[in-house]
Design an enzyme around this catalytic site. Structure first.
Site, PDB file in Angstrom:
ATOM      1  N   LYS C 116       5.728  25.565  89.399  1.00 48.86           N
ATOM      2  CA  LYS C 116       6.280  25.887  90.773  1.00 48.86           C
ATOM      3  C   LYS C 116       6.144  24.920  91.472  1.00 48.86           C
ATOM      4  CE  LYS C 116       3.860  30.762  91.585  1.00 48.86           C
ATOM      5  NZ  LYS C 116       3.220  30.670  90.363  1.00 48.86           N
ATOM      6  N   ARG C 294      13.786  35.598  84.850  1.00 45.42           N
ATOM      7  CA  ARG C 294      13.249  36.255  84.043  1.00 45.42           C
ATOM      8  C   ARG C 294      14.258  38.026  84.909  1.00 45.42           C
ATOM      9  NH1 ARG C 294       9.392  38.870  87.536  1.00 45.42           N
ATOM     10  NH2 ARG C 294       7.805  38.153  87.288  1.00 45.42           N
TER      11      ARG C 294
END
Lengths: 169, 502, 502, 169
Positions: C116, C294
């Protein structure tokens, strides 16, 4: 465990041992050469088996049918009969009277018309009885030419699957 | 909007209507015969009323009992579903008289369209093309012979009040005419309490393509495009699609048929949902066949492609609400195909196979819609249509929908009774079906074509099936011989005996 | 196109991928741990391979074993689903090295977005708005205290490798910081084998709105609009919608967020499916949060509204096929809402409730999509996420979708374990939810609001429930006293005793 | 048949007779005045009853739960306990030691941390043990202030729902 089996009418021999989920088995039939296989087998739901045979997954559904066990694999149905050789002697003689042919109700339903009378001579394929189920009428035809020697069908009667309705001789 | 609605039907369509009512916050009242006390529609409804013995003539066709039930439960409207009383003008009239809203067109429109012969006249009147045939019902065999002779064989016998192939017969020669007429009219009598039969020219290899229309009580009406229902057995639809592969290839047909449909419907100031059936011949000429003044069994494929909920629209229209959409608002996205799952044996001339289902596995995942009327342990009654459920899929393309339908049919499993599930998978694999070469005789030809199904089957199936069967029997501690026993002695038993003699 | 694909996952997502493969005519290979031999994904796959003991660190997270399985079955590609190895760059790299296609973005893109902190830097680099916080992971408690102090409480602790709320903690005061940091990092370690935690400012009453993107390997990329996932418990999404009610009211937001999403994705030459998560504050300002490289758990709502099949697109793109659509082709029709059905007890802080389910009744009818990973008799393993199924509905309007979801939740029944099914119906009845006033703290506020659920309950329920219970016990010929007995003595038993003393 | 019943902890009296599908019953509780009702009741699936009570249809699902029978009607769950008055005497005494409070495992799972030792003095609400299941950690807190007189929880151990982990006195 050694069993005589028939799959869709073809005779075969099944030999297998089980140890929990693990199975080792050999199957041979006139069209399948003997193959030694090992599998894991789990009954995941009543009558439904998850069977893994060298990496292949077979969801196999078994239910008792009218003419043997119905075994469904990937939407393909086989009718299987299993018999323990030692049990063969126990088989009763279930032949039919040679000359006589039986007409059974092919389904539960209501008899809406009887087209013949006992003693009538009929041609092969002649209409005998009309059975209605689910609003569809099905005419039962004579299996062979001959005389109607028995006629238990009565108009308006409700009949079950396989009930004897008439006999031709 | 209505507070409470009675559903004058059974099976999957009653369930589908109850689901719509629940979503609309309307209380649902089910009715049931002796055979249906434990039926799914009774389980799912908010309220339920018994209306008589199993035969539909003594229950689901009894106008008086259904109105009594509606009164007892203070239902403000009645949804008739399809079949039974759905196209019975007297019923619609009786509802109006009783101050109960009939969810459908006016009794006048039903009566006008209810008789195929009258509907033909009307269509002819406004210049819509129809198939040559009698303008009135034929009862007398002699007269029938005459008519058939002048039209020329093959001819089609049809129940004037009919639908769903009931009381319908193809006749190829004079010899077969009288018997066929007798069967057809007695079947029609049973199904619709009306034995009137009429005769028309049989169009060879026709496609059955129908147009869905819907309109409100102030005359706003749109068509929601076509459904192709050419895949039939015993003159009854079993696979339906939207769009029709033919129309998809010739979009101008949708406009032309849609406009014809609306013109015919307007002749009777039609409102609520209705369907106009057309035959389409090999030159893409379409002929008006009949109008079904009710919700159609196959309405889900239209819902999947247009995005509208026809049952909820029917109810809002019956409540006096405006249609709220224009023809321009209607769009068609992707492709939907529906299969009618019946308790029947496709390998034995689709003989009904009633009985108790032990295990039911339902398909799930993307693009599936199941309209079900059954549950595990339910016993299919012999008194009614053996429709168990409707299985529909949606995908962006027809090929995608076919692939998806194959997949979900593979997931669907009903044990204990025979069904046509596997049969549908065979049809979906058929090159002609995939190419969209459809006609109402498709299934007969298919059987001739696929006499020897060339399955490239996993060689291990046989071994695995044998193993599973053996384990099943042994785990249930039952003597294989008895379980393996068969009704009549199989080739195998004979073999078995011979072996034992060696 | 690929001949055979291995699915490196379990549960509903493995099943969903297997369904897609079946529709595409591709052979599916499942992998399973000791706990999953009888799992639905193993039953449904064409092939299956055992990969180790129940703990995911020894099975579903074992790169070596999964690649062995792929090799043994000659799988040409691997679909990782979500969770487990789906965002593990080493795994993607290992696949590439082994000559097996990883169905997802390049390992480079995964690595770039995987942390992140790195993703934030990238977003800041191209001027996309982000929430103030640390640029790198924080391990040392002392350092954490410092950072938190300068950002100001409340702060949010997040696993750098995280997702799905694992290793995430809200911290309101310094006192709670150290404990929270310890729990978060050990949870992160377990879930992602990476204990790195970072700290950011907590935006009050934020909405969680994310953008779905998909692109091919030659750089064609589109966004498929947003999903609103503001309804969360334990920082995990439980209800997701498309469109977001906020965006539906302010369509310009979809364009703005969509373009921002595409810009960020392009910085890493992204291909295949991906999701960019944003926080939206009460002034409709959006802040980039992170990118999930994903397939997303909640992808079905996007599929229902856009009509695309994301999993099938992923596979085609991985096979090198072009995307085949432009941004103009993408349209949004109607409204979809999804509920995540968990084995948990909403009335006890959503405590997981594993165990064996006896009876499962699935909803059906119009507009329902069920992505299931369970079946009757299946025992939910304690080792994995307790997600049983995803239940999604589609309707023409958000109100219609809410009504439909209420209806289908009523049809859904799982006995033997506690689920959040009833809880969802309560939320759907909540005025704030119906008004679309959503934020990530919604459920906490809901519980405060609905402390005393004012159910206008049918007075007969109590009598009917008592009758059914009595019949149940008597028919099972079991002594009521034993069956009625409870773990600890209930108020009632005490009453019972007192009565018996009179 | 006369039974003492409790529905969601409220005591009630049920009296009923059955004749095939037909049922007549009276139910009264502190908040429900006695009502004589007649119904038809069919067990359509195992543990699932279709009950029609003067025109209303109740799909009623019953399953044995941990703390009584779970009865679901239209998505609303009641916990019901049934007891035959004549059986009351048979009840064992299942009171708990007054001063002592037990800490049970609230779910099956794995113990990942034990934060106290036997003999420790703890405050009410103090963390005792952390159990993990399905990747979620749950800290079990002290039900009351006191001394940890028993501690059977061991790190790494797998525990079943309801297992005794500790006792505070």
């Amino acid at each position: 465990m050694k069993l005589n089996v028939s799959v869709d009418g073809r005779a075969g021999d099944l030999e297998f041992t089980r140890d929990g989920e693990a199975c080792r088995f050999t199957y041979s039939s006139d069209r399948a050469a003997p193959q030694k296989l090992s599998a894991t087998l789990v009954e995941v739901e009543p009558g439904i088996y998850s069977i893994l045979v060298n990496g292949r997954s077979y969801e196999t559904k078994v239910v008792q049918g009218a003419d043997g066990l119905y075994v469904d694999i990937a939407g393909h149905r086989s009718v299987v009969e299993v018999r323990d050789p030692r049990a063969l002697s126990r088989t009763g003689r279930d032949g039919l009277g040679e000359g006589r042919q039986i007409v059974n109700a092919p389904m539960p339903g209501k008899i809406v018309r009887v087209l013949v009378a006992e003693g009538d001579e009929v041609e092969a394929g002649a209409g005998l009885i009309v059975v209605e189920a689910m609003k569809m009428q099905n005419e039962l035809k004579a299996p062979k030419a001959g005389r109607v020697v028995q006629l238990s069908a009565r108009v308006g009667a409700t009949v079950g699957m396989g009930d004897l309705l008439a006999a031709i001789e | 909007m209505f507070r409470k609605i009675l559903v004058a039907n059974r099976g999957e369509i009653a369930v589908r209507i109850i689901r719509a009512l629940r979503e609309m916050g309307i209380i649902s009242v089910a009715v049931y015969s002796d055979a249906d006390r434990a039926a799914l529609h009774v389980r799912m409804a908010d309220e339920a009323e018994h209306i008589g013995p199993a035969p539909s003539s003594e229950s689901y066709l009894r106008i008086d009992r259904i109105l009594d039930a509606a009164a007892r439960h203070n239902a403000e409207a009645i949804h008739p579903g399809y079949g039974f009383l759905s196209e019975n003008a007297d019923f619609a009239e009786a509802c109006e008289a009783a101050g109960i809203v009939f969810i459908g067109p006016s009794s006048v429109a039903i009566r006008a369209m209810g008789s195929k012969t009258a509907a033909r006249k009307m269509a002819i009147g406004i210049g819509a093309p129809v198939v040559p045939g009698t303008e009135e019902a034929v009862v007398d065999p002699a007269r029938a012979r005459e008519v058939a002779r002048e039209i020329g064989y093959p001819v089609l016998l049809k129940a004037a009040a009919g639908g769903g192939g009931k009381g319908m017969r193809r006749v190829d020669s004079e010899a077969a005419l009288e018997g066929a007429l007798r069967d057809a009219s007695s079947e029609a009598e049973r199904a619709f309490s009306d034995s009137a039969i009429y005769i028309e020219k049989l169009v060879e290899r026709p496609r059955h393509i129908e147009i869905q229309i819907i309109g409100d009580k102030s005359g706003h009406m749109v068509h929601l495009g076509e459904r192709e229902c050419s895949i039939q057995r015993r003159h009854q639809k079993v696979i339906e699609e939207c769009p029709s592969p033919l129309v998809a290839a010739h979009p101008e047909m949708r406009t032309a048929m849609g406009e014809a449909a609306l013109r015919i419907a307007r002749t009777v100031d039609y409102y609520n949902a209705g369907t106009l059936e057309f035959l389409v011949d090999e030159h893409r000429q379409f002929y008006f066949l009949e109008m079904n003044t009710r919700l159609q069994v196959e309405h889900p494929v239209t819902e999947l492609v247009t995005g509208y909920d026809l049952v909820q629209m029917q109810i809002r229209i019956a409540a006096g609400e405006p249609l709220g959409i224009t023809q321009e608002d209607v769009t068609w996205r992707g492709s939907a195909i529906e299969c009618r799952i019946y308790a029947e044996d496709p390998n034995n001339n689709f003989m009904p196979s009633p009985g108790r289902m032990h295990h039911v596995e339902r398909p799930a995942g993307p693009g599936v819609r199941l309209d079900n009327g059954i549950y595990p342990g339910w016993e299919v009654p012999i008194e009614y249509d053996p429709l168990l459920a409707k299985l529909a899929v949606w995908s962006g393309t027809r090929d995608g929908a076919i692939a998806r339908l194959r997949r979900v049919l593979g997931e669907y499993y009903v044990s204990g009774i025979k069904t046509n599930i596997t049969f549908f998978r065979q049809i979906l694999d058929d090159a002609e079906f995939r190419a969209g070469h459809l006609h109402t005789g498709f299934i007969e030809e298919f059987f001739r074509r696929a006499a020897e199904p060339v399955e490239k089957q996993d060689p291990q199936y046989e071994a695995v099936a044998a193993l599973a069967a053996a384990v099943f029997l042994l785990d249930r501690k039952s003597a294989p011989s008895s379980n393996g026993a068969t009704a009549r002695p199989s080739r195998w038993v004979t073999q078995g005996r011979m072996e034992s003699l060696r």
